[in-house]
Design a protein around this motif. Structure first.
Motif, PDB file in Angstrom:
ATOM      1  N   VAL A 157      10.965   6.592  -4.715  1.00 50.52           N
ATOM      2  CA  VAL A 157       9.677   6.972  -5.303  1.00 50.52           C
ATOM      3  C   VAL A 157       9.830   8.037  -6.391  1.00 50.52           C
ATOM      4  N   TYR A 158      10.956   8.767  -6.369  1.00 52.75           N
ATOM      5  CA  TYR A 158      11.180   9.783  -7.423  1.00 52.75           C
ATOM      6  C   TYR A 158      12.146   9.265  -8.492  1.00 52.75           C
TER       7      TYR A 158
ATOM      8  N   ASP B 241      14.398   4.230  -0.729  1.00 55.17           N
ATOM      9  CA  ASP B 241      13.114   4.847  -1.067  1.00 55.17           C
ATOM     10  C   ASP B 241      13.356   5.589  -2.372  1.00 55.17           C
TER      11      ASP B 241
ATOM     12  N   ALA C 116       0.858  -1.189   0.000  1.00 58.02           N
ATOM     13  CA  ALA C 116       0.000   0.000   0.000  1.00 58.02           C
ATOM     14  C   ALA C 116       0.896   1.243   0.000  1.00 58.02           C
ATOM     15  N   GLY C 117       1.390   1.571  -1.178  1.00 61.33           N
ATOM     16  CA  GLY C 117       2.314   2.691  -1.321  1.00 61.33           C
ATOM     17  C   GLY C 117       3.695   2.340  -0.805  1.00 61.33           C
TER      18      GLY C 117
ATOM     19  N   THR D 157      -1.052   9.861  -6.723  1.00 59.07           N
ATOM     20  CA  THR D 157      -0.612   9.655  -5.341  1.00 59.07           C
ATOM     21  C   THR D 157      -1.696   9.014  -4.475  1.00 59.07           C
TER      22      THR D 157
HETATM   23  N1  PMP Z   1       8.795   8.474   0.307  1.00 57.14           N
HETATM   24  C1  PMP Z   1       8.957   9.739  -0.093  1.00 57.14           C
HETATM   25  C2  PMP Z   1      10.322  10.302  -0.157  1.00 57.14           C
HETATM   26  C3  PMP Z   1       7.846  10.518  -0.419  1.00 57.14           C
HETATM   27  O1  PMP Z   1       8.016  11.788  -0.807  1.00 57.14           O
HETATM   28  C4  PMP Z   1       6.578   9.967  -0.301  1.00 57.14           C
HETATM   29  C5  PMP Z   1       5.368  10.829  -0.512  1.00 57.14           C
HETATM   30  N2  PMP Z   1       4.812  10.727  -1.626  1.00 57.14           N
HETATM   31  C6  PMP Z   1       6.457   8.629   0.068  1.00 57.14           C
HETATM   32  C7  PMP Z   1       7.578   7.915   0.387  1.00 57.14           C
HETATM   33  C8  PMP Z   1       5.125   7.953   0.182  1.00 57.14           C
HETATM   34  O2  PMP Z   1       4.842   7.263  -0.970  1.00 57.14           O
HETATM   35  P1  PMP Z   1       3.444   6.505  -1.121  1.00 57.14           P
HETATM   36  O3  PMP Z   1       2.406   7.542  -1.337  1.00 57.14           O
HETATM   37  O4  PMP Z   1       3.652   5.620  -2.300  1.00 57.14           O
HETATM   38  O5  PMP Z   1       3.215   5.752   0.135  1.00 57.14           O
END
Ligand code: PMP
Ligand code: GLN
Length: 400
Positions: A214-215, A212, A107-108, A250
């Motif tokens: 995500v970017y 991490d 979940a994210g 998001t």
């Molecule tokens: N890690 C970072 C560095 C973020 O900026 C974010 C926010 N979007 C997240 C994790 C969370 O990601 P997600 O919405 O996929 O849970």
């Protein structure tokens, strides 16, 4: 307050997550979005796009709902999405990921990070090394896991860690080195020497690297390098990413984590009791997204880089000193010359002074270290160009 069960209150308070008056302390993002709503200010605080992502991905989600993908998906994730993640890692990075044993959908990224820490931490003597400022959920997840947070500072203007300080922070007590690259909130992309040093220290002290990323598709100057591609890293690295940023979705909260099968089994063991599964119709849609042509991914980075330029020009014209980002959603700017030496106070007043919401960098650091980042403000660039131009025009009021 009375509705909060006592046991829960003790747990959250013990982890340092509860406000001192016993109320739920909102995250800085929720607080700043509420401030934008109540004042009508432009919200450059919480990082979320104000436009939809690729039509093919959105259509695939609608089609999946119509086709009946509305019940629990498999615990690891749908086989097709697991295959798509594996293909994506091979296509962009040359990483081999067995979709059956070495990757799960979460979940994210947030759940992947929290489940990984809960799975890996043995007890209160374990340490988790993070770069500071850090994304807010890191400290919370480390606290919930009952471990100790050890911070390595990232300082303006480049926000690269000092390698000696990094080495001094890692020891045999280090269970996890957590690396967010490209980095929120600073916009840094870590240099090759930093990534190599993380791997060297993890090997030397037998620590696990949790990333991490995500970017990953929003790096502006060079293709992203996952730490797992470095020699010696893959066997001790959990690589985390998510669809939120890459596909401007998001709210879908589809993330994933891959790594050695034994570590993935440990993470899955925890994850199955956090959410079990999520996002049945979004999983096939994200699989479509991960298989989009290369041009989609390069265009997304170029478009965001252009938005940062517009935002940066506006901030400079208003009198900020801008630390141009190398990746990610955010530009950090120094507000000291505008009377913002205390950026927290500056950001509280900003909606009234200029009709814009932004977040002080102090929100991303431990209370004891706030002075180090006192004048810095984070602005989200993931908004339409006309919104950024309007924000820039409003901010020019600050120049007087
Ligand atoms: N890690 C970072 C560095 C973020 O900026 C974010 C926010 N979007 C997240 C994790 C969370 O990601 P997600 O919405 O996929 O849970
Ligand atoms: N990642 C987003 C940011 O840094 C916020 C996500 C959230 O609200 N938890 O702004």
């Amino acid at each position: 307050m009375s509705v909060i069960p006592g046991a829960w209150r003790r747990t959250a308070a013990g982890a340092g997550l509860l406000a001192t008056d016993g109320a739920i302390a909102p995250t800085i993002f929720a607080e700043m979005s509420a401030l934008a709503m109540s004042t009508g200010a432009i919200n450059l605080g919480q990082g979320f796009p104000d436009e939809d992502g690729p039509a093919a991905v959105l259509d695939a989600a609608r089609a999946a709902i119509s086709a009946g993908a509305n019940q629990y998906p498999p615990g690891r994730g749908t086989p097709d999405l697991l295959a798509a993640i594996s293909e994506h890692q091979r296509r962009f990075y040359g990483l081999e990921v067995d979709p059956g044993t070495e990757v799960i959908v979460t979940a994210g990224a947030t759940e992947a990070l929290t489940a990984a820490l809960l799975a890996l931490i043995d007890g209160p003597d374990d340490e988790v090394v993070v770069f500071e400022p850090y994304y807010d959920s890191y400290a919370a997840a480390v606290a919930l896991a009952g471990a100790k947070l050890v911070t390595v500072p990232l300082r303006a203007p480049c926000f690269q860690p000092d390698l000696d300080q990094l080495a001094a922070s890692v020891s045999d007590r280090t269970r996890v080195i957590l690396v967010n690259d490209p980095h929120n909130p600073t916009g840094a992309v870590f240099g090759a020497e930093v990534l190599a040093e993380v791997v060297r220290l993890a090997e030397r002290h037998d620590a696990i690297i949790v990333t991490d990323e995500v970017y990953e598709h929003l790096a502006f100057h060079a293709p992203h390098t996952p730490i797992a591609t470095l020699p010696g890293a893959a066997s001790r690295t959990l690589t985390i990413s998510s669809a939120g940023k890459t596909f401007a979705a998001t709210g879908w909260k589809i993330g994933w984590v891959h790594g050695p099968a034994a570590l993935i089994t440990a993470v899955l063991t925890v994850k199955q009791y956090l959410t079990y599964v999520n996002g049945a119709p979004f999983q096939p849609a994200v699989a479509v997204g991960l298989r989009l042509p290369d041009a989609y991914f390069t265009d997304a980075a170029a478009t965001l880089a252009r938005k940062h330029e517009v935002l940066g020009e506006g901030l400079r014209a208003a009198g900020f000193t801008v630390h141009a980002p190398q990746g990610g959603y955010f530009t950090v700017a120094d507000a000291t010359a505008l009377g913002g030496a205390d950026a927290a106070a500056f950001c509280s007043a900003l909606p009234e002074r200029a009709g814009v919401v932004a977040i002080p960098l102090t929100a991303f650091v431990a209370p004891a270290h706030r002075d180090d980042h006192a004048g810095l403000v984070r602005f989200a660039a993931c908004k339409r160009i006309e919104v950024l131009e309007e924000a820039a025009a409003r901010l020019r009021r600050l120049a007087g």
